[in-house]
Every structure is written in C-alpha cells, then in structure tokens.
Enzyme design. Sequence first.
Site, PDB file in Angstrom:
ATOM      1  N   TYR A 110      45.176  46.863  44.194  1.00 22.30           N
ATOM      2  CA  TYR A 110      45.830  46.066  42.983  1.00 22.30           C
ATOM      3  C   TYR A 110      44.141  44.877  42.200  1.00 22.30           C
ATOM      4  CZ  TYR A 110      47.525  42.896  39.596  1.00 22.30           C
ATOM      5  OH  TYR A 110      48.232  42.258  38.042  1.00 22.30           O
ATOM      6  N   TRP A 112      41.906  43.742  38.674  1.00 21.52           N
ATOM      7  CA  TRP A 112      41.681  44.335  37.010  1.00 21.52           C
ATOM      8  C   TRP A 112      40.610  45.226  36.797  1.00 21.52           C
ATOM      9  CZ3 TRP A 112      42.949  41.490  32.088  1.00 21.52           C
ATOM     10  CH2 TRP A 112      43.945  41.645  31.954  1.00 21.52           C
TER      11      TRP A 112
HETATM   12  N1  MGD Z   1      47.838  30.744  43.050  1.00 17.62           N
HETATM   13  C1  MGD Z   1      47.381  31.556  41.613  1.00 17.62           C
HETATM   14  N2  MGD Z   1      46.744  33.482  41.849  1.00 17.62           N
HETATM   15  C2  MGD Z   1      47.102  34.120  41.219  1.00 17.62           C
HETATM   16  C3  MGD Z   1      47.405  33.705  40.278  1.00 17.62           C
HETATM   17  C4  MGD Z   1      48.112  32.619  39.618  1.00 17.62           C
HETATM   18  O1  MGD Z   1      48.482  32.314  38.689  1.00 17.62           O
HETATM   19  N3  MGD Z   1      47.958  31.933  40.653  1.00 17.62           N
HETATM   20  N4  MGD Z   1      47.675  34.567  39.170  1.00 17.62           N
HETATM   21  C5  MGD Z   1      48.003  36.503  39.433  1.00 17.62           C
HETATM   22  C6  MGD Z   1      47.623  37.472  38.482  1.00 17.62           C
HETATM   23  S1  MGD Z   1      48.670  37.545  37.092  1.00 17.62           S
HETATM   24  C7  MGD Z   1      46.497  38.486  38.501  1.00 17.62           C
HETATM   25  S2  MGD Z   1      46.740  39.595  37.976  1.00 17.62           S
HETATM   26  C8  MGD Z   1      46.109  38.549  40.134  1.00 17.62           C
HETATM   27  C9  MGD Z   1      44.438  39.270  39.746  1.00 17.62           C
HETATM   28  O2  MGD Z   1      43.456  39.307  40.531  1.00 17.62           O
HETATM   29  P1  MGD Z   1      42.890  40.655  40.739  1.00 17.62           P
HETATM   30  O3  MGD Z   1      42.780  41.223  39.590  1.00 17.62           O
HETATM   31  O4  MGD Z   1      42.708  41.006  42.072  1.00 17.62           O
HETATM   32  O5  MGD Z   1      41.348  39.824  40.514  1.00 17.62           O
HETATM   33  P2  MGD Z   1      39.880  40.051  39.935  1.00 17.62           P
HETATM   34  O6  MGD Z   1      38.811  38.677  40.255  1.00 17.62           O
HETATM   35  O7  MGD Z   1      39.744  40.007  38.507  1.00 17.62           O
HETATM   36  O8  MGD Z   1      39.253  41.249  40.778  1.00 17.62           O
HETATM   37  C10 MGD Z   1      38.953  42.027  40.396  1.00 17.62           C
HETATM   38  C11 MGD Z   1      37.557  42.459  41.803  1.00 17.62           C
HETATM   39  O9  MGD Z   1      37.274  43.457  41.109  1.00 17.62           O
HETATM   40  C12 MGD Z   1      35.424  43.535  41.246  1.00 17.62           C
HETATM   41  N5  MGD Z   1      34.901  44.636  40.216  1.00 17.62           N
HETATM   42  C13 MGD Z   1      35.719  44.359  38.872  1.00 17.62           C
HETATM   43  N6  MGD Z   1      35.211  45.884  38.261  1.00 17.62           N
HETATM   44  C14 MGD Z   1      34.741  47.265  39.105  1.00 17.62           C
HETATM   45  C15 MGD Z   1      34.445  47.613  39.284  1.00 17.62           C
HETATM   46  O10 MGD Z   1      34.071  48.769  38.259  1.00 17.62           O
HETATM   47  N7  MGD Z   1      34.318  48.723  40.313  1.00 17.62           N
HETATM   48  C16 MGD Z   1      34.705  48.274  41.698  1.00 17.62           C
HETATM   49  N8  MGD Z   1      34.334  48.798  43.131  1.00 17.62           N
HETATM   50  N9  MGD Z   1      34.755  46.379  41.318  1.00 17.62           N
HETATM   51  C17 MGD Z   1      34.764  45.995  40.642  1.00 17.62           C
HETATM   52  C18 MGD Z   1      35.504  42.637  40.232  1.00 17.62           C
HETATM   53  O11 MGD Z   1      34.120  42.180  41.082  1.00 17.62           O
HETATM   54  C19 MGD Z   1      36.445  41.456  41.230  1.00 17.62           C
HETATM   55  O12 MGD Z   1      35.829  41.164  42.975  1.00 17.62           O
HETATM   56  O13 MGD Z   1      45.291  37.373  40.548  1.00 17.62           O
HETATM   57  C20 MGD Z   1      47.259  36.470  41.012  1.00 17.62           C
HETATM   58  N10 MGD Z   1      46.850  35.621  41.656  1.00 17.62           N
HETATM   59  N1  MGD Z   2      40.441  32.947  30.576  1.00 13.50           N
HETATM   60  C1  MGD Z   2      41.970  34.064  31.601  1.00 13.50           C
HETATM   61  N2  MGD Z   2      42.529  34.452  30.796  1.00 13.50           N
HETATM   62  C2  MGD Z   2      43.771  35.057  31.916  1.00 13.50           C
HETATM   63  C3  MGD Z   2      43.374  34.823  32.520  1.00 13.50           C
HETATM   64  C4  MGD Z   2      42.387  34.746  33.171  1.00 13.50           C
HETATM   65  O1  MGD Z   2      42.080  35.134  34.627  1.00 13.50           O
HETATM   66  N3  MGD Z   2      41.542  34.285  32.269  1.00 13.50           N
HETATM   67  N4  MGD Z   2      44.757  35.654  33.177  1.00 13.50           N
HETATM   68  C5  MGD Z   2      44.890  37.068  32.618  1.00 13.50           C
HETATM   69  C6  MGD Z   2      46.377  37.487  33.835  1.00 13.50           C
HETATM   70  S1  MGD Z   2      46.176  38.275  34.774  1.00 13.50           S
HETATM   71  C7  MGD Z   2      47.426  36.958  32.827  1.00 13.50           C
HETATM   72  S2  MGD Z   2      48.489  37.524  34.087  1.00 13.50           S
HETATM   73  C8  MGD Z   2      47.924  36.062  31.356  1.00 13.50           C
HETATM   74  C9  MGD Z   2      49.221  34.639  32.036  1.00 13.50           C
HETATM   75  O2  MGD Z   2      49.668  34.609  31.670  1.00 13.50           O
HETATM   76  P1  MGD Z   2      49.736  33.225  32.372  1.00 13.50           P
HETATM   77  O3  MGD Z   2      51.057  33.015  33.542  1.00 13.50           O
HETATM   78  O4  MGD Z   2      51.537  32.676  31.516  1.00 13.50           O
HETATM   79  O5  MGD Z   2      49.062  31.964  32.775  1.00 13.50           O
HETATM   80  P2  MGD Z   2      49.372  31.195  33.268  1.00 13.50           P
HETATM   81  O6  MGD Z   2      47.345  30.144  32.673  1.00 13.50           O
HETATM   82  O7  MGD Z   2      49.056  31.141  34.437  1.00 13.50           O
HETATM   83  O8  MGD Z   2      49.655  30.083  33.085  1.00 13.50           O
HETATM   84  C10 MGD Z   2      50.781  29.219  31.909  1.00 13.50           C
HETATM   85  C11 MGD Z   2      50.998  28.069  31.738  1.00 13.50           C
HETATM   86  O9  MGD Z   2      51.709  28.047  32.422  1.00 13.50           O
HETATM   87  C12 MGD Z   2      51.993  27.122  32.607  1.00 13.50           C
HETATM   88  N5  MGD Z   2      53.197  26.766  33.815  1.00 13.50           N
HETATM   89  C13 MGD Z   2      53.562  26.443  34.713  1.00 13.50           C
HETATM   90  N6  MGD Z   2      54.418  26.467  35.509  1.00 13.50           N
HETATM   91  C14 MGD Z   2      55.090  26.527  35.082  1.00 13.50           C
HETATM   92  C15 MGD Z   2      56.821  26.232  34.811  1.00 13.50           C
HETATM   93  O10 MGD Z   2      56.934  26.377  36.001  1.00 13.50           O
HETATM   94  N7  MGD Z   2      57.137  25.552  33.399  1.00 13.50           N
HETATM   95  C16 MGD Z   2      56.265  25.826  31.889  1.00 13.50           C
HETATM   96  N8  MGD Z   2      57.192  25.047  31.055  1.00 13.50           N
HETATM   97  N9  MGD Z   2      55.118  25.861  32.508  1.00 13.50           N
HETATM   98  C17 MGD Z   2      54.761  26.538  33.694  1.00 13.50           C
HETATM   99  C18 MGD Z   2      50.662  26.137  33.115  1.00 13.50           C
HETATM  100  O11 MGD Z   2      51.207  24.579  32.848  1.00 13.50           O
HETATM  101  C19 MGD Z   2      49.777  27.010  32.394  1.00 13.50           C
HETATM  102  O12 MGD Z   2      48.741  26.379  31.874  1.00 13.50           O
HETATM  103  O13 MGD Z   2      46.379  35.929  31.405  1.00 13.50           O
HETATM  104  C20 MGD Z   2      45.770  36.709  31.688  1.00 13.50           C
HETATM  105  N10 MGD Z   2      44.798  35.529  30.878  1.00 13.50           N
HETATM  106 MO    MO Z   3      48.020  38.705  35.248  1.00 13.68          MO
END
Ligand code: MGD
Ligand code: MGD
Ligand code: MO
Length: 774
Positions: A110, A112
């Site tokens: 999994y 991005w």
């Molecule tokens: N505590 C907490 N944890 C969370 C979340 C949260 O809200 N709170 N959010 C979750 C969510 S919504 C998501 S989507 C995940 C995201 O989790 P990930 O998608 O696993 O996070 P990234 O840091 O985007 O990881 C991408 C990795 O791929 C590598 N990479 C980039 N391009 C390439 C390429 O072309 N080839 C190869 N081989 N590698 C590459 C980068 O160096 C990086 O290490 O995290 C989750 N984790």
């Molecule tokens: N710059 C930047 N943008 C991103 C990403 C990133 O890594 N960097 N990741 C992307 C990805 S993978 C995803 S999935 C989306 C995620 O989108 P989200 O999951 O919506 O993003 P978050 O920033 O985790 O959360 C948004 C806000 O929800 C609020 N929140 C948290 N818990 C609660 C709750 O229990 N109740 C309420 N009412 N509010 C709460 C927090 O204040 C937080 O700032 O964002 C995407 N956009």
């Molecule tokens: Mo995500």
Amino acid sequence: MEKALTASHWGTYYLSIEDGQIKSVEPHREDPDPSPIGQSFLDGIQHPCRVKKPAVRKSYLEQGPGVATHKRGAEPFVEIEWDQAFELVGNELNRVRQQYGNQSIFAGSYGWASAGRFHHAPSQIHRFMNCIGGYTKSVNTYSYAASEVILPHVVGSMSWLLNQHTSWPVLEKHCELMVMFGGVALKNGQINAGGVGRHSAKDGLLACKRAGTKFVNFSPVRDDVDQGLEAVHYEPKPNTDVSIMLALAHTLYEQGLHDKAFLEQYCVGFEKFEPYLTGKVDGQPKDAKWAANISGVDATVISSLAVEMARKRTMVTASWSLQRADHGEQTHWMLVVLAAMLGQIGLPGGGFGLGYAGVNGVGHQFRDFTWASLDQGVNKVADFIPVARISDLLLKPGQSFQYNGQSYTYPDTKVVYWAGGNPFHHHQDLNRLLKAWQQPDSIIVHEQTWNALSRHADIVLPATMTAERNDIVCAKRDDYVYALKQAVVPVGEARNDYDIFGGIADVMGKKDEFTEDRNEKEWLQFLHARNRQRAAAQGIEIPEFDVFWEQGEYLLPEGPDLILLEAFRRSPEASPLRTMSGKLEIFSERVASFELASCPGHPTWLEPKEWLGAELVQKFPLHLISNQPATRLHSQFDHGQTSQRAKVSGREALTISPQDAHDRALSVGDVVKVYNDRGATLAGLIISDKVQPGVVQLPTGAWYDPVEPGIIGSLDKAGNPNVLTRDVGSSELGQGPVAHSTLVEIEKYTSEIPEVTIYTPPEIIRGPETIKAP
Ligand SMILES: Nc1nc2c(c(=O)[nH]1)N[C@H]1C(S)=C(S)[C@@H](COP(=O)(O)OP(=O)(O)OC[C@H]3O[C@@H](n4cnc5c(=O)[nH]c(N)nc54)[C@H](O)[C@@H]3O)O[C@H]1N2
Ligand SMILES: Nc1nc2c(c(=O)[nH]1)N[C@H]1C(S)=C(S)[C@@H](COP(=O)(O)OP(=O)(O)OC[C@H]3O[C@@H](n4cnc5c(=O)[nH]c(N)nc54)[C@H](O)[C@@H]3O)O[C@H]1N2
Ligand SMILES: [Mo]
C-alpha cells in the site's frame, strides 16, 4: 538555463536545470493556487539521503534469509552490484514460492508512490507479482477504509460517490449553508492522487462565500477552515461527531422538520432507526442535551442549527479523518442518514459531502474519464488482508479475522515486498509493527531515500524519482495531462521500478511476460493510444503521441456540473442504488445480519476505547490528532525544504492549547516528550488557541528515528505520531485504521536532547569485496 516540466500529487512545476543540477522550481502557469510543497524538489531530489546503490543488511548478506531479524533497522548495509541484487531477490522469491507457495509473499505494498501512470510503483509491483504466480494483497485504503466497507451497504461505493460529488460552481449557485465536520482543510486540497493541474478548492470555497454561503464547522482544530470563509466554529471533543449528528436528527424529528416524503420514497429502514433516535429502545433520547454531555457542544447550538439546516439549502460534509477512528463506520453512515432526513440529497447545493477538499478532486468540476494504466494481470492467490491489518498478518499466521461479514485466515508470510508505500509512516503502533517486522524471512523494498522503511529492510533497491524518468501524468478528477520528459539523470545508480522488476523477472525467466518486449517509450505510446481510443469513444479528440510529446500537455474539455445522486433523485426506479434494496439504507438488514456489536444495523453512537470521555484520561489526558501534514505528502519529501523549514527545535511541531501548556509549564520551542503506553516521541512545541484544551495536534509524516534503532519501544527523536497510535480495526466490519482515537500525555523533555539523524544515510559498507555473499 534549461527548463523541464515535472509533476506530482501536489501539482505541476517547471524545474530550471544548470549543469545537471536543479536550480529553481516554478509552479505551472495555469495553477491559480500552487502548493509550496513543490519547493522541496529544489533540495529533495538530489539530496544526500537518496539511496544510491543496491544495499543489503550485513548479516542477511553473510548468512541468508531469516537471520538476526531482530537486528533489522540496526545493522549496517553492504552495497552490491545490480546483477547480484537481481540474483539475490530472484532466488529468494523462487525459494519461497516453491517451498511455501505464493501466498507467503505479501506484496499488498500500500502507498501513494509518485504521480505518473506508467512508473506507478504499486501497478509495477502487482504486475510483476502476477507474472510470478501471485501474492497476498491488501484491500481498501488507509484514507477511508471504514467508509469503503460500510457505504456500499448504505448508498454506494466510495469511489462511485466521489466521482460525482457536487462541484464548487453548483455549490456557489445553490448552497446557503454548509455544515462541516472536520472542516474543509485547504492544506489537504493541495493534493490529488495522480496529479493536479489547477488547484480549485480555495477559489471554489471563496466563490461560495461571496455568493452568500454560510459556513459552520465542528472541529477540534480551528485552521481546518480557511479564515476567508468566516466560519462559525464549534469545538467538539474528538470522535464525538456521531452524537452531534444524532442530536441534529433528533431535533428534526421532534419538530417534524424531517422530510417524510423523501424517507418514504428513497430510503428504507427509518422505522427501525426511529426507536433508537427517540430512546424508545434504550430509554435515552439522542437529543441535544445528551449530545452536549458527550461532545461538549452546547445543546442550544445543536438544536437551533438543526432548524436552520431544515430551512436552508444545506450541504453537510464530513472529512475522511472522522472515520479513521474507533467505530469509524458510524460517522459517514450517520452523515448520510442526517442528509436523508433533511431530504435534499440529489438537489443542487444540498445533500451530503464526503471530504470536500480532502483532496483537490473532491469539489473540483471534472469530466469523468478513466485513464489507461499499466495492466496488472491476474492474481492467482486469493488471500488478502484489510490494508491496516499488516501487523496482525505477520503476528498471527493461521488465525482468523472478520471482514465485512465473513471470516478469513491470515496466511503465513515469508517475504514482505514493498514498492511505493511506507508502512513506517502509515501504520499505527510502530512498536507493534517493529515486532511484526521481525517475523518474515526477507523484507525487500524499492526506495528512493534512506527513510525508516529502507532502514528496516534486508534488501534495498534504489528507485528513481519522477524527475529522473519519462512518464505521462494525469489523474482521476482532474483535467490536465502532462508529458514528463526526464529532467535530470538518476542519483547514483537508482533505476526505474520497471527496470528493477524487469531485471528480476529476467533471472526468474519471466522477462517477456513482464515487459511484453516494450521499453519505457513504447509503453508510454501504448498507454497514450489507449487514452486516445477512450477519448474518441466520448467524442473527444486528443493529439497523436508525437504531437502530445512535443507540446508537453493537453487539457480535457470542461466537465459538466456535478450533483451527487441527481439521477437517483430524478428516478429511483430508473437509477437505483447498488444497495440490497436499491434505496438508501438507514437500517441495513445485511449489516444487522452480521450480528457485530462493533457495527449494528443502523448508525449508533459507540464509545471509542480512547477519547476524552474514557477512563484512561486519568493517565493520558490529551486527545492526539495526527492529521495530514501541511508541508509534505505523508512522509514524502520530509527531508525537503518545505517540510524542514516548518520543524520546531529540529523536529516535528506539536500544537497545544495555552491552557494545557500552562498546566504543564511548557513554553514555545520546548522539546516535549509525547507518550502513552505504546511509545514515546519528541516534538517541538507550538502553543496556539487553534486547538481546544484537551487536544494536541502532531501531523503525520516525520520520519521515524529511534534513539536505539531496532529496539522495540525506543524513544523516537523526530516526532512520528504513529509510535503512539492504536493498532486495531475500526470494527469487525471494515477493519479500518483508527489513528484518530489516541490518548497521550506530554511533558518537557529534560534529559539531553538527542540529535535527529534520520536525514543522513545509515552506515554503509562500500564495495562488495569487503563481504562475500554465500
Ligand atoms: N497517525 C496517522 N497515520 C496515518 C494517517 C493519519 O491520518 N494519521 N493517514 C493515513 C493515510 S490517509 C494514508 S493514505 C497513509 C499514507 O501512507 P503512504 O502512502 O505509505 O505514505 P507515503 O509517505 O506517501 O509513502 C510513499 C513511499 O513511497 C516512496 N516512493 C515514492 N515514489 C516512488 C517510486 O516511484 N518508486 C518507489 N519504489 N517508491 C516510491 C516514497 O519514498 C515513500 O516512502 O498514511 C496513513 N497513516
Ligand atoms: N498537505 C497534505 N494534504 C493531504 C495529505 C498529505 O499528506 N499532505 N494526504 C492526503 C490523503 S492520503 C488523505 S486521505 C486526505 C485526508 O483527508 P482527512 O482525513 O480529512 O485529513 P486530516 O488532515 O487527517 O483531517 C482533517 C481534519 O479533521 C479534523 N479531525 C480529526 N479528528 C476529528 C474528529 O474526531 N472530529 C472532527 N470533527 N474533526 C476531526 C482534524 O482537525 C483534521 O485537521 O488528505 C490528503 N491531503
Ligand atoms: Mo489517505
């Protein structure tokens, strides 16, 4: 100076290049609101922390698979040649598939990865694995796993809904009131999976504001809403949104403001939900007073808002973060039920929204188009895990788990293979992951940098970044297509994932199958030809490959106004939902038949294990919000300047309220220890009233940097919140991650402050002659 186009999940930029070095980064001319994350290309591509040559953990190279696995993360690496690396990986994959079967290879992988249709690492790895007989995969996303599983029972699949979300221009014209749970955070709208041509979220929202939309927000963090929207802001305790939505529904019901005709014609099961709402079943009406006790939001605020919502054209929206929590299934389900009671679903400007601006595509007016991607082939292995059950997979082979009403078994994993994702970023409870990580015989990764993932692997194969290869960048819910020409030579000996898998496939006798005898350019031509065909079928002409490659970009014609579930509203008979009943399911017979206490048959307030109402607050009184970082995408480019400049006292910044800071005698810039029973990390302190008392915010994505590498429970130096978060499924239905249900305590760190060392490479032994492979 030469200029080259590059593109990413956060936007499109021109790189200026002199003598092979990147000298400046400028956003694309058509982007009205470019993301500053692009500036990290300036130092992040040609950075000392890039992996330059294939490398193998020392005792693994000396003694083979399964040796000293507890030393993963702690041992030096030995550099080897590419041919040697291909042999090593090919032999290990052959050994495992012959001795144990392909289900013993976990390659869910999994993540991005990077933008670009061809060099998309997850597509590459899955295609490769299918060529060699398959792999155990993962299903759903960390983004919205709980909703992906519950919503098909209720209204339809998450992707189907997101592909028709009511667009900004429609909201501008029709929406009078937007009620938001979790805000509409523009920091998140910087991103769009696969690429962004034009960042439209800010303009879209401000246009609504100018047209008179009123914004009301429920969120523990105030800057989840742009100040220009002048939103009325309420601060519920985190994870209590379902109680507020129930109380809004209760007020509507009590005052006869719910739309009975809509419930009758378009929904099933209101009669089974009603006794719960009114308290007939449990003696507790879910009224505003009840919700006020749980959430801390004033009862009169809730009841008067309900009346206002019924009188106005109202959009209710909830961010994805809400369901990344204990019982996360309930949040979006209850949101849909609330919108159903308002009866405005399918009308312009009304109804519900799932995560507006969570990525730029949600709210963006786009043309629904499915871009060609690399064929992945067929996976012959049936085994899978819900994506966030990775530690359970490794720790509990042979044990069963529940998922969406069925029972499955975790296979026994011998090889973990990752390309394009970072479990040491995304997974919860990293100390538990570290334990799980000791189980398999081999961990093989393709990585760009020496981040926590590559450091905890046995075999690290250096992957190129986007600017180092040719690709086509285009995305779902976006209109632009870019021809990316290689801008700089790869750092060190880094190779494209395609070439790496091609090399391994060759050793395994699968090269023809994997490559189909096409090189990079031929694949781009092939994918482009498919796009042309698909476009032609929609009456859209796009240029021939050579013209496109020369021009560098093209734009799809503007998409139509989008109104979520408009067709269903027009005719539920002609356009039924793909639920059991064809209608919106307020009560789901199917879900009820699973008999899960963690997910009953209608939306229900279920107390999270960790929240501000739990007993555990005696010990850990602060609710940790580990939201998405403003200055990077997850862990990507944490080493780059946009992310590094936002660090406080050399590590990730944690925001605390003035009152909580005062109670703990903390000052701005202090290095603080954030801890609970699962782990501890160091962060730099920001004090701000943008967070309410009882809540602290530490964004995700700082690279995990333990004081004692390889040691479970070691203090993390850099501020990674996932050493603190809990690793259980949202429920037995969805098994989604629950990062947002975490309690912690904070204190000033008074010992000697350790230096963050994760942005410089680990110890590397150069030259294969120093060590002889077996
Ligand atoms: N505590 C907490 N944890 C969370 C979340 C949260 O809200 N709170 N959010 C979750 C969510 S919504 C998501 S989507 C995940 C995201 O989790 P990930 O998608 O696993 O996070 P990234 O840091 O985007 O990881 C991408 C990795 O791929 C590598 N990479 C980039 N391009 C390439 C390429 O072309 N080839 C190869 N081989 N590698 C590459 C980068 O160096 C990086 O290490 O995290 C989750 N984790
Ligand atoms: N710059 C930047 N943008 C991103 C990403 C990133 O890594 N960097 N990741 C992307 C990805 S993978 C995803 S999935 C989306 C995620 O989108 P989200 O999951 O919506 O993003 P978050 O920033 O985790 O959360 C948004 C806000 O929800 C609020 N929140 C948290 N818990 C609660 C709750 O229990 N109740 C309420 N009412 N509010 C709460 C927090 O204040 C937080 O700032 O964002 C995407 N956009
Ligand atoms: Mo995500």
